[in-house]
Design a protein around this motif. Structure first.
Motif, PDB file in Angstrom:
ATOM      1  N   ALA A 140       0.853  -1.191   0.000  1.00  0.00           N
ATOM      2  CA  ALA A 140       0.000   0.000   0.000  1.00  0.00           C
ATOM      3  C   ALA A 140       0.890   1.242   0.000  1.00  0.00           C
ATOM      4  N   ARG A 141       0.624   2.153  -0.956  1.00  0.00           N
ATOM      5  CA  ARG A 141       1.496   3.318  -1.131  1.00  0.00           C
ATOM      6  C   ARG A 141       0.692   4.569  -1.444  1.00  0.00           C
ATOM      7  N   GLY A 142       1.147   5.692  -0.937  1.00  0.00           N
ATOM      8  CA  GLY A 142       0.475   6.955  -1.212  1.00  0.00           C
ATOM      9  C   GLY A 142       0.671   7.423  -2.643  1.00  0.00           C
ATOM     10  N   GLY A 143       1.857   7.149  -3.202  1.00  0.00           N
ATOM     11  CA  GLY A 143       2.154   7.535  -4.576  1.00  0.00           C
ATOM     12  C   GLY A 143       2.147   6.332  -5.494  1.00  0.00           C
ATOM     13  N   GLN A 144       2.638   6.527  -6.712  1.00  0.00           N
ATOM     14  CA  GLN A 144       2.695   5.450  -7.703  1.00  0.00           C
ATOM     15  C   GLN A 144       4.156   5.168  -8.050  1.00  0.00           C
ATOM     16  N   LEU A 177      -2.760   6.149  -3.194  1.00  0.00           N
ATOM     17  CA  LEU A 177      -3.775   6.256  -2.146  1.00  0.00           C
ATOM     18  C   LEU A 177      -3.853   7.656  -1.550  1.00  0.00           C
ATOM     19  N   ALA A 178      -2.850   8.482  -1.814  1.00  0.00           N
ATOM     20  CA  ALA A 178      -2.873   9.865  -1.341  1.00  0.00           C
ATOM     21  C   ALA A 178      -3.111  10.846  -2.490  1.00  0.00           C
ATOM     22  N   MET A 179      -3.582  10.326  -3.619  1.00  0.00           N
ATOM     23  CA  MET A 179      -3.727  11.147  -4.822  1.00  0.00           C
ATOM     24  C   MET A 179      -5.196  11.411  -5.164  1.00  0.00           C
ATOM     25  N   GLY A 180      -6.002  11.571  -4.141  1.00  0.00           N
ATOM     26  CA  GLY A 180      -7.413  11.879  -4.356  1.00  0.00           C
ATOM     27  C   GLY A 180      -8.303  10.678  -4.097  1.00  0.00           C
ATOM     28  N   GLU A 181      -9.538  10.964  -3.695  1.00  0.00           N
ATOM     29  CA  GLU A 181     -10.456   9.898  -3.293  1.00  0.00           C
ATOM     30  C   GLU A 181     -10.781   8.941  -4.437  1.00  0.00           C
TER      31      GLU A 181
END
Length: 202
Positions: A140-144, A177-181
């Motif tokens: 699981a990661r906030g970015g890509q 996961l941190a790039m918008g809903e």
């Protein structure tokens, strides 16, 4: 035949961690199969200290010559390795912290990667001693980052698993996961679907 599966989580966010949620989804799906038996280990709730010289030294002392403290320290590693040995599938639910794995997970690897126990050195290089197992990474990661040079995490995990003889590794990524809903929801849905298919193929 029963397939024994060890699910390991390492998110410091607890129940709010997305990697933990992926692990829970895996476990839910596994319950739908009568031949899958799941053991769960949370490395944050049951945290290991960083490996130190005293503990490292306890591995080098024969049991009959060791002190009570050395036996207690050595038992940390021995219990984790025994647990690893009796499972067929190892599932690592892994958040990305500063492009690496959580220190809690590193502390676990530091105790299960032991020369002469889970791998050995030969004239042709290291040889893993825990063959016949497979692993699953739930990332699981906030970015890509998957497939790019910024994903140092996946090669690191595969290298450590391979060192102990686990070369068959599947990876499921929930990224952005941190790039918008909208991105978050789509990525988690895709990851859950990938987990569903993977559980069916085990």
């Amino acid at each position: 035949m029963t397939i024994r599966t060890l699910v390991i989580t390492s998110s410091i966010l607890g129940e709010n961690g997305q990697s933990k949620a992926l692990a829970e989804h895996f476990i839910d799906q596994a319950r739908g199969r009568d031949d899958l038996e799941v053991t769960f280990r949370d490395l944050v709730a049951d945290e290991l200290p960083h490996l130190g010289l005293t503990e490292l030294g306890s591995w080098q002392v024969a049991n009959e010559e060791s002190t009570a403290e050395q036996r207690e320290l050595a038992s940390r590693s021995e219990k984790l390795i025994d647990e690893l040995r009796v499972h067929d599938v190892i599932v690592l639910a892994v958040p990305m912290y500063n492009f690496g794995i959580p220190s809690q997970l590193k502390a676990w690897f530091d105790r299960v990667m032991r020369a002469g126990v889970t791998f050995r050195y030969t004239e042709n290089g290291p040889q893993g001693l825990l063959e016949g197992k497979r692993a699953v990474i739930l990332a699981a990661r906030g970015g890509q980052y998957a497939g790019t040079e910024k994903d140092t995490q996946t090669p690191h995990l595969k290298l450590m698993l391979g060192m102990i003889g686990i070369g068959e590794v599947d990876a499921v990524f929930a990224e952005g996961l941190a790039m918008g809903e909208a991105k978050r929801n789509a990525s988690l849905k895709e990851a859950r679907q990938a987990i569903d298919g993977l559980v069916q193929r085990l």
